[in-house]
Write a protein that holds these residues in place. Sequence first.
Motif, PDB file in Angstrom:
ATOM      1  N   ASN A  73       0.857  -1.183   0.000  1.00  0.00           N
ATOM      2  CA  ASN A  73       0.000   0.000   0.000  1.00  0.00           C
ATOM      3  C   ASN A  73       0.895   1.235   0.000  1.00  0.00           C
ATOM      4  OD1 ASN A  73       0.889   0.289   2.752  1.00  0.00           O
ATOM      5  ND2 ASN A  73      -0.550  -1.352   3.224  1.00  0.00           N
ATOM      6  N   PHE A  75       1.653   3.159   2.356  1.00  0.00           N
ATOM      7  CA  PHE A  75       2.551   3.170   3.504  1.00  0.00           C
ATOM      8  C   PHE A  75       3.796   2.327   3.236  1.00  0.00           C
ATOM      9  CE2 PHE A  75       4.095   0.953   7.237  1.00  0.00           C
ATOM     10  CZ  PHE A  75       4.472   2.016   8.020  1.00  0.00           C
ATOM     11  N   ALA A 121      11.365   4.390  10.909  1.00  0.00           N
ATOM     12  CA  ALA A 121      10.503   3.777  11.923  1.00  0.00           C
ATOM     13  C   ALA A 121      10.503   4.610  13.197  1.00  0.00           C
ATOM     14  CB  ALA A 121      10.974   2.351  12.223  1.00  0.00           C
ATOM     15  N   LEU A 124       8.319   7.536  12.727  1.00  0.00           N
ATOM     16  CA  LEU A 124       6.901   7.173  12.677  1.00  0.00           C
ATOM     17  C   LEU A 124       6.309   6.972  14.069  1.00  0.00           C
ATOM     18  CD1 LEU A 124       6.710   4.699   9.669  1.00  0.00           C
ATOM     19  CD2 LEU A 124       5.547   6.883   9.885  1.00  0.00           C
ATOM     20  N   VAL A 125       7.013   6.224  14.915  1.00  0.00           N
ATOM     21  CA  VAL A 125       6.464   5.976  16.253  1.00  0.00           C
ATOM     22  C   VAL A 125       6.940   7.023  17.260  1.00  0.00           C
ATOM     23  CG1 VAL A 125       6.179   3.493  15.912  1.00  0.00           C
ATOM     24  CG2 VAL A 125       8.290   4.353  16.871  1.00  0.00           C
TER      25      VAL A 125
END
Lengths: 164, 133
Positions: A73, A75, A121, A124-125
């Motif tokens: 997708n 993402f 990553a 993102l978090v």
Amino acid sequence: MNIRKTAILGMLSAGAVILGYVEMLIPVMPSVPGMKLGLPNLAIVTVLYLYSAREAALVSFVRILIIGFLFGNLFSICFSLSGAVVSLLLMAILKKLDLFDTVGVSLVGGIGHNLGQIVAAACLVQNVRVAYYFVPLIISGLVSGVLIGILSGIVAKRMKKVIN
Amino acid sequence: MDKKKRNTLLLVAALVVILGATVLIQAVSKPNDNASNDMGGNGTEDLVKNGMVAVIQQEGQVLMEVSLDEDRDFIVQHPTGGYNAIHVKDGKICVSDADCPDLTCVRTGNAYEEGQVIACLPHRLIIYIEQEK
């Protein structure tokens, strides 16, 4: 871009897509997210040595788009790109410096890919703790980078004869 | 031997030494931890309380801290839809189910040691283990 080059780049892009698919079928240690074989890098390093960084970036981008549309997708496309951009940049610089052979360039690409994805990553978090996976991922990047480097050195050498 | 090959070998050797040293240091610095986690396998009902908590953070904000000494199941909802089902049992935590596209969080499996991380990037979720304060 002449016809021969178009054909060869198309073929190598297709190869990269297949390698990406095969890679998805072979999970390596699911307990370390992001650990993978890095097979598509075989096509990317080959293109880097047959032509230049521009063509390698093109093939890499096409491969990520196709794999992303087929199995992922938006993402997953963005996340793949974060690794590919760092990896390609480092490999292009190293190749320009002309200090290492394909093995050296490819292993730095492998490590760069994991590095880029860990940074993405963490963003993102919003937490740097994902660096927990840093060492195992760097080790896997090193191992797969060396193996892919040896292979792509051979492939590039043989394909060069065909192209010229 | 040609120069590029020699440089590459040096690079590989340097990286192997650095990574090997890192792994060794990590392994040496936590043997006590493993000893206390070892339940001896003698089948006693009492679980060793090791005082670990899992911090659950979503979109950069800490949602909750759960003790790993209490078994429980719950669901973390993401504001834009989507969920991660969390399972705590026998001092271990895992994501048992989720509706994210990659399911990396589920595949990561259990976390129980200090510093271990489970992340679900599509849901901006991270679970990390800490020693209880």
